[in-house]
Structure formats: structure tokens, C-alpha cells
Design a protein around this motif. Structure first.
Motif, mmCIF file in Angstrom:
data_model
loop_
_atom_site.group_PDB
_atom_site.id
_atom_site.type_symbol
_atom_site.label_atom_id
_atom_site.label_comp_id
_atom_site.label_asym_id
_atom_site.label_seq_id
_atom_site.Cartn_x
_atom_site.Cartn_y
_atom_site.Cartn_z
ATOM 1 N N THR A 1 44.918 35.899 31.323
ATOM 2 C CA THR A 1 46.017 36.551 32.034
ATOM 3 C C THR A 1 45.495 37.063 33.367
ATOM 4 O OG1 THR A 1 45.584 38.739 31.068
ATOM 5 C CG2 THR A 1 47.093 37.281 29.879
ATOM 6 N N VAL A 2 46.388 37.160 34.335
ATOM 7 C CA VAL A 2 46.024 37.692 35.649
ATOM 8 C C VAL A 2 47.208 38.483 36.197
ATOM 9 C CG1 VAL A 2 46.732 35.514 36.757
ATOM 10 C CG2 VAL A 2 45.278 37.134 37.995
ATOM 11 N N ASP A 3 46.906 39.625 36.761
ATOM 12 C CA ASP A 3 47.929 40.488 37.355
ATOM 13 C C ASP A 3 47.575 40.671 38.825
ATOM 14 O OD1 ASP A 3 50.091 42.123 37.642
ATOM 15 O OD2 ASP A 3 49.166 43.889 36.740
ATOM 16 N N VAL A 4 48.460 40.229 39.712
ATOM 17 C CA VAL A 4 48.237 40.327 41.157
ATOM 18 C C VAL A 4 49.073 41.485 41.691
ATOM 19 C CG1 VAL A 4 48.332 39.111 43.371
ATOM 20 C CG2 VAL A 4 47.852 37.841 41.263
ATOM 21 N N VAL A 5 48.411 42.479 42.266
ATOM 22 C CA VAL A 5 49.081 43.715 42.685
ATOM 23 C C VAL A 5 48.786 43.989 44.149
ATOM 24 C CG1 VAL A 5 49.337 46.189 42.255
ATOM 25 C CG2 VAL A 5 48.863 44.633 40.348
ATOM 26 N N ILE B 1 44.760 43.579 48.163
ATOM 27 C CA ILE B 1 45.324 42.832 47.038
ATOM 28 C C ILE B 1 44.368 42.998 45.866
ATOM 29 C CG2 ILE B 1 45.994 40.579 46.135
ATOM 30 C CD1 ILE B 1 47.893 41.555 48.228
ATOM 31 N N ASP B 2 44.867 43.468 44.716
ATOM 32 C CA ASP B 2 44.053 43.650 43.517
ATOM 33 C C ASP B 2 44.333 42.521 42.531
ATOM 34 O OD1 ASP B 2 43.064 45.949 44.600
ATOM 35 O OD2 ASP B 2 44.349 47.295 43.447
ATOM 36 N N LEU B 3 43.283 41.883 42.058
ATOM 37 C CA LEU B 3 43.389 40.814 41.065
ATOM 38 C C LEU B 3 42.776 41.321 39.759
ATOM 39 C CD1 LEU B 3 42.156 37.847 43.310
ATOM 40 C CD2 LEU B 3 44.493 38.676 43.011
#
Length: 263
Positions: free
Chosen positions: A107-111, A118-120
Motif C-alpha cells: 500500500t502507498v499513501d501520497v500526501v 510530498i510525503d510517500l
């Protein structure tokens, strides 16, 4: 000269206390125009701050959650548009690129980290079984996904042997379920093993859907059967090993009637 009469004084008083004259349509129109201009200016200013200014642009990309992968690998796969306006960043596209290029990522959450980052946040797949492939090993996760090939076997992960062939007793099972379903059955068996047994498991062997067995590092063997009723089989195996600690073979294919043999 005679002063104003009583009637004249009354008329003057009424005239001074009457309602103010109504605003004309011209004044209302000017107010509407002024408000519209203010709204347009604010909107244009906001759009310029978001898209035209240098204040809210991507300057750095941070990565967290990696175990086997490196942050540099994740950043390279993400290909985040450094220098682009923060508001224009397509976070879904970045996540899709990471999953496509790095199958190890589960899973990956891009914020967006305002104002300039940009936080990965990634989580990696964990191998529960290994399939030998020449000199390498294919890692299989708890969903049966083959996600990576590595030159060295990770410690504590049992191997998977698919003994079902297109001829012989396992042929019908292979035709009916296919290799993928048999791999998932092995994964479920590995996940249902009691913790002490799982720590010593060396090989999960699949001869057919109904004939899955587990070889332990000390040479003992567990006949598990199918991947059904896993919890009941785990309880039966735990009790059986306590009752017959010297046994070399344990059969829990029918958890209500477990058996052991050898010494």
C-alpha cells in the motif's frame, strides 16, 4: 411681521421627521459591481498564489515505511513533479506509478505536506513462502502474490514445493484449481500453523488441494490436508505434539481424529 402659523409649524415638523429618500437603482448597481470586482480579484489572487507563485511549489519528497526498499527507489518510482505547483500534483497518479514499478509495495499513501512537500507512506509485502527458481527465490506474500525475486532466501521463511503434476494423482487437482489456487492454499496453511510450529517450518509441500504437508526443521512432518478448518487443525496439532512429544509424524487432516506415529 407675523410669525408662522400653527399649521405651517406642523408641516415643517412632519417634513423633518419623515422617512429618508429611497436609494436609486444606480447606487445598488454600483455596489454590485464593486463586490463582483472584489470577488474576481480575490479569486485571481488565490489562483496566482496556488499556481503562479513560487511559495507553494514542490521542493522535497519524503519517504517512510520502507524495509527492504530504499527511500531513493521509492522516490525514483514516484517521479513526483518537483518544482510544480502543489495544487497541480496528481497524487493518485504517483501512487499508481509506485505500485506498478515496485511490486514489493503493498500500500502507498501520497500526501501533500503544505507548503512545499510530498510525503510517500508505503508498506511493503512480507514473504510467507519462497519458491525456488534456479539459484534465486521468488517471494510469496500472505495473499499468494509473487512479488519479488531475490538471490538469497530470507531467514525464517519456509519454502514452497508444488509437487502436483499434470500426470498422476495430482493431475485432477491441478486441472480443477490451477497453480494459483494451490499456492494460495499453501499460504493459508502456513498462516494457520501454530506459532511454535511456524517458527520451525522448513517446507510446505502441495501434492494436491487435499494433500498439503509441512516439513519441520528437525525432520518431523505434519500432514495437514486441505486449507480448510485451519484453526481446528492448529489446535489439534498443538494438543497432539504435547501428548506425543517424541513422534515424528503428525496427521491432522481430520482435526477431530488426529494421529501421530514414529519416535
Amino acid at each position: 411681521m407675523a410669525g408662522p402659523t400653527t399649521a405651517e409649524r406642523g408641516e415643517r415638523q412632519q417634513g423633518s421627521s419623515g422617512p429618508p429618500p429611497a436609494r436609486g437603482p444606480g447606487r445598488r448597481l454600483r455596489t454590485i459591481v464593486i463586490l463582483a470586482v472584489v470577488v474576481v480579484l480575490l479569486g485571481a489572487g488565490g489562483a496566482w498564489v496556488l499556481y503562479g507563485s513560487q511559495w507553494l511549489r514542490v521542493r522535497h519528497v519524503s519517504v517512510s515505511g520502507t524495509l527492504v526498499l530504499t527511500p531513493a527507489q521509492v522516490r525514483e518510482a514516484a517521479d513526483a513533479p518537483v518544482g510544480a505547483p502543489m495544487a497541480s500534483v496528481d497524487t493518485d497518479a504517483i501512487a499508481a506509478r509506485i505500485r506498478r514499478k515496485l511490486p514489493r509495495v503493498d500500500t502507498v499513501d501520497v500526501v501533500r505536506s503544505w507548503p512545499r512537500g510530498i510525503d510517500l507512506k508505503v508498506s511493503e509485502r512480507t514473504p510467507v513462502l519462497l519458491i525456488r527458481k534456479g539459484r534465486n527465490f521468488v517471494e510469496v506474500d500472505d495473499e499468494g502474490v509473487r512479488f519479488a525475486t531475490v538471490p538469497q532466501a530470507p531467514k525464517g521463511v519456509p519454502g514452497l514445493e508444488l509437487s502436483a503434476s499434470r500426470k498422476g494423482p495430482g493431475a485432477a487437482s491441478l486441472r480443477r484449481f490451477g497453480t494459483g489456487r494451490l499456492v494460495r492454499a499453501a499460504v493459508r496453511v502456513a498462516g494457520d500453523l501454530p506459532a511454535p510450529v511456524a517458527r520451525t517450518a522448513r517446507t510446505v509441500r502441495v501434492r494436491s488441494y487435499d494433500a498439503v504437508s509441512v516439513e519441520l526443521g528437525d525432520g518431523r512432518t505434519v500432514a495437514w490436508g486441505s486449507d480448510e478448518h485451519g484453526r481446528a487443525k492448529a489446535r489439534a496439532l498443538t494438543a497432539l505434539m504435547k501428548a506425543a512429544p517424541g513422534a515424528r509424524y503428525f496427521d491432522v487432516t481430520v482435526p477431530t481424529a488426529p494421529a501421530s506415529s514414529g519416535s
